[in-house]
Structure formats: C-alpha cells, structure tokens
Scaffold this motif. Structure first.
Motif, PDB file in Angstrom:
ATOM      1  N   TYR A  24      -8.618   0.325 -12.109  1.00 18.97           N
ATOM      2  CA  TYR A  24      -7.876   0.012 -13.327  1.00 18.97           C
ATOM      3  C   TYR A  24      -8.813   0.123 -14.526  1.00 18.97           C
ATOM      4  CZ  TYR A  24      -4.910  -2.846 -16.466  1.00 18.97           C
ATOM      5  OH  TYR A  24      -4.139  -3.320 -17.502  1.00 18.97           O
ATOM      6  N   ASP A  43      -3.532 -11.415 -10.407  1.00 21.92           N
ATOM      7  CA  ASP A  43      -4.664 -11.204 -11.306  1.00 21.92           C
ATOM      8  C   ASP A  43      -5.577 -12.418 -11.194  1.00 21.92           C
ATOM      9  OD1 ASP A  43      -6.467 -10.779 -13.334  1.00 21.92           O
ATOM     10  OD2 ASP A  43      -4.976 -10.375 -14.876  1.00 21.92           O
ATOM     11  N   ASN A  65      -7.416  -4.182  -6.464  1.00 26.13           N
ATOM     12  CA  ASN A  65      -7.358  -3.389  -7.686  1.00 26.13           C
ATOM     13  C   ASN A  65      -8.599  -3.750  -8.509  1.00 26.13           C
ATOM     14  OD1 ASN A  65      -6.144  -1.627  -9.618  1.00 26.13           O
ATOM     15  ND2 ASN A  65      -5.402  -3.396 -10.763  1.00 26.13           N
ATOM     16  N   ASP A 119      -9.136  -0.457  -3.413  1.00 28.64           N
ATOM     17  CA  ASP A 119      -7.991   0.393  -3.104  1.00 28.64           C
ATOM     18  C   ASP A 119      -7.474   1.136  -4.320  1.00 28.64           C
ATOM     19  OD1 ASP A 119      -7.246  -0.419  -0.220  1.00 28.64           O
ATOM     20  OD2 ASP A 119      -7.435  -2.349  -1.243  1.00 28.64           O
ATOM     21  N   CYS A 120      -7.751   0.609  -5.520  1.00 29.56           N
ATOM     22  CA  CYS A 120      -7.197   1.154  -6.754  1.00 29.56           C
ATOM     23  C   CYS A 120      -8.177   0.841  -7.877  1.00 29.56           C
ATOM     24  CB  CYS A 120      -5.835   0.510  -7.031  1.00 29.56           C
ATOM     25  SG  CYS A 120      -4.933   1.145  -8.465  1.00 29.56           S
ATOM     26  N   ASN A 148      -4.587   2.707 -11.986  1.00 37.23           N
ATOM     27  CA  ASN A 148      -3.718   1.761 -12.701  1.00 37.23           C
ATOM     28  C   ASN A 148      -3.855   1.997 -14.201  1.00 37.23           C
ATOM     29  OD1 ASN A 148      -2.934  -1.702 -12.070  1.00 37.23           O
ATOM     30  ND2 ASN A 148      -2.606  -0.655 -13.986  1.00 37.23           N
ATOM     31  N   HIS A 190       2.040   2.930  -3.159  1.00 36.98           N
ATOM     32  CA  HIS A 190       1.076   3.685  -3.957  1.00 36.98           C
ATOM     33  C   HIS A 190       0.887   5.114  -3.448  1.00 36.98           C
ATOM     34  CE1 HIS A 190       0.067  -0.514  -4.829  1.00 36.98           C
ATOM     35  NE2 HIS A 190      -0.554  -0.102  -5.915  1.00 36.98           N
ATOM     36  N   ARG A 235       0.091   3.802 -10.936  1.00 35.64           N
ATOM     37  CA  ARG A 235       0.871   2.587 -11.153  1.00 35.64           C
ATOM     38  C   ARG A 235       0.653   2.097 -12.577  1.00 35.64           C
ATOM     39  NH1 ARG A 235      -1.974  -2.202  -7.604  1.00 35.64           N
ATOM     40  NH2 ARG A 235      -2.313  -3.419  -9.482  1.00 35.64           N
ATOM     41  N   ARG A 292     -10.695  -3.681 -11.642  1.00 36.85           N
ATOM     42  CA  ARG A 292     -10.583  -3.395 -13.066  1.00 36.85           C
ATOM     43  C   ARG A 292     -11.951  -3.037 -13.630  1.00 36.85           C
ATOM     44  NH1 ARG A 292      -8.129  -7.383 -17.728  1.00 36.85           N
ATOM     45  NH2 ARG A 292     -10.216  -7.370 -18.625  1.00 36.85           N
ATOM     46  N   ASN A 352      -6.277  -8.384  -8.539  1.00 38.02           N
ATOM     47  CA  ASN A 352      -6.912  -7.640  -9.614  1.00 38.02           C
ATOM     48  C   ASN A 352      -8.215  -8.362  -9.941  1.00 38.02           C
ATOM     49  OD1 ASN A 352      -6.494  -5.563 -11.903  1.00 38.02           O
ATOM     50  ND2 ASN A 352      -7.018  -7.424 -13.026  1.00 38.02           N
ATOM     51  N   SER A 365       0.937  -9.034  -6.172  1.00 37.96           N
ATOM     52  CA  SER A 365      -0.503  -8.933  -6.378  1.00 37.96           C
ATOM     53  C   SER A 365      -0.878  -9.920  -7.484  1.00 37.96           C
ATOM     54  CB  SER A 365      -0.888  -7.511  -6.777  1.00 37.96           C
ATOM     55  OG  SER A 365      -2.290  -7.408  -6.964  1.00 37.96           O
ATOM     56  N   ARG A 390       0.825  -1.205   0.000  1.00 37.46           N
ATOM     57  CA  ARG A 390       0.000   0.000   0.000  1.00 37.46           C
ATOM     58  C   ARG A 390       0.861   1.258   0.000  1.00 37.46           C
ATOM     59  NH1 ARG A 390      -3.911  -2.673   3.462  1.00 37.46           N
ATOM     60  NH2 ARG A 390      -5.831  -2.943   2.250  1.00 37.46           N
TER      61      ARG A 390
END
Length: 244
Positions: A176, A83, A141, A173-174, A197, A11, A219, A143, A108, A81, A8
């Motif tokens: 994409y 996927d 993350n 948290d993020c 992302n 980032h 990122r 997507r 992800n 991390s 974390r």
C-alpha cells in the motif's frame, strides 16, 4: 468464522478497472450497512475508529483498537481486515495472537511512526516475524509511507519500490504506497510484485476506484473518509434540528 482464503481469493485475477473495493467501517452499525450493501469484504480505518472512540488519529490505545475491530467482525459475515497502524510496539507473536482473537483475517501495517519512516530492513525483519507467527492465517497489507513522509518525485517512487521488495520478501501479501499520486501508480505497478492497494477520495475528488484499477490498483480503500462523510451528514441533520 471469516475465511482468510476467501479474502485472498478476492485479490486474485482482477482485471484492469475492476479493483476490489474495501470500504472502511468504524463501528458495528456501519459494518452492517456496508455488508448489507453487498461488499464482499471490509477494511477498517484506524483514523475512523479513533474518531468514533474520541481519540485523535494515532492515539487509540491498542486494547481499544482490538476491541473495536472485534465488535466489527462480530457484526458481519464477510472477511474483515484491520488497520493496526504501526503495530503498537507489539512483538509479532503478540500482535498476531491479538488480531486473530478479534476474528479479522488481515491487517494493515505502516512503516512509519509519528511521521518518521522506520528503517526498512528492520521493518522487514519485523514483518517477517509477523508472517512467521501468522502462517497463512493473516493477509498482510504492508503500507509504505515514503510519499506520506517525503517528497513526490521519482526518487520517492524508487524508494517505495525498494521498500516494497523488502516487505514482499518478508511475506507481505499486498503493498500500500500510501499518499502516492495517481499518475505514479503505473510505475509502482510495474516495479512491485503482487497486489497493490490504492487510496480513493469521495465526491469525485481524484480518480474513481475504476480509474485507479486501470492505473494498476488491485484494491481500493478510503481511509477515514466514510466516517468523516457520515459525521458531516449528521452535522447537517443536527443543524436542522437546532433550528427547530
């Protein structure tokens, strides 16, 4: 054990042009190469792992994907991390348990299946379940596949921002925005809370990671392109050997 807090922290506070580069290992050997090169964290590509296991993209059984991620995590001392595509139809609790068993600190998760977007509110509810099951142990993350599954116009950007807001509220948290054109990143950056992302190509195709950072990316990941580049290099070597 890899630390999710270390991941974390990577980032946070990043300056424009200094996006976090997360290359994608597809097996233990490639993970060691990337970690030895000095990258502080890695992000596995599901398509790259699928190819290494002999599957088409999206066709890897969940058991084999989790096993591959576990081998990668064991091979390195940096956070990894994973996927996990669209979650393999698993309930949030089981998904989180299986992810944590691999030792990965993040995942992800896509909001489409078979090229079709999921209902954003239903997906947000599922992500909220993932967050509840994971607590602070997993960096999520999310997507957003609006560009990958739709058009590349202003409406798509608006839909992406709307979906992102739901997912951030659910605990992502993020975000994409997969397939988003580089020139749309500033608009997405302005409308999306938290880390962003972006996808980068290799060999000078498209903006560099630094340029993506200037456009708003926190990122940068590369999908399966490192694995495909390595496979192409092996093909060149094989051709030389075949010629004697």
């Amino acid at each position: 054990m890899n630390s999710v807090e270390t991941f974390r922290a990577l980032h946070r506070g990043r300056l424009p042009g200094d996006a976090l580069i997360l290359p994608g290992p597809w097996d233990a050997a490639s993970a060691r190469v990337l970690a030895d090169a000095g990258f502080p964290a890695l992000a596995t590509p599901s398509a790259g792992i699928a190819a290494s296991l002999g599957y088409a993209d999206g066709a890897t059984p969940a058991d084999e994907m989790f096993a591959a991620v576990a081998r990668i995590v064991r091979a390195v001392d940096v956070p990894v991390s994973a996927d996990l595509e669209d979650g393999y139809g698993l309930a949030p609790k089981e998904l989180v348990e299986r992810l944590l068993e691999t030792g990965a600190v993040g995942c992800n998760l896509e909001d489409s299946r078979g090229g079709v977007l999921k209902d954003p509110r239903e997906h947000a509810d599922w992500l909220a379940g993932v967050r509840a099951a994971a607590g602070d142990q997993v960096f999520v993350n999310a997507r957003v596949d609006t560009f990958a599954c739709g058009n590349h116009g202003a409406t798509t950007a608006e839909q992406t921002i709307e979906r992102a807001a739901l997912y951030v509220t659910a605990g992502a948290d993020c975000i994409y925005p997969f397939g988003a054109p580089a020139d749309v990143l500033p608009l997405l950056r302005a409308g999306i809370q938290g880390p962003l992302n972006a996808f980068a190509w290799l060999d000078g195709v498209g903006p560099s990671p630094a340029e993506l950072g200037e456009l708003g990316a926190t990122r940068v990941t590369f999908g399966p392109w490192l694995q495909r580049r390595a496979t192409a290099a092996l093909g060149e070597i094989a051709a030389l050997l075949a010629r004697g």
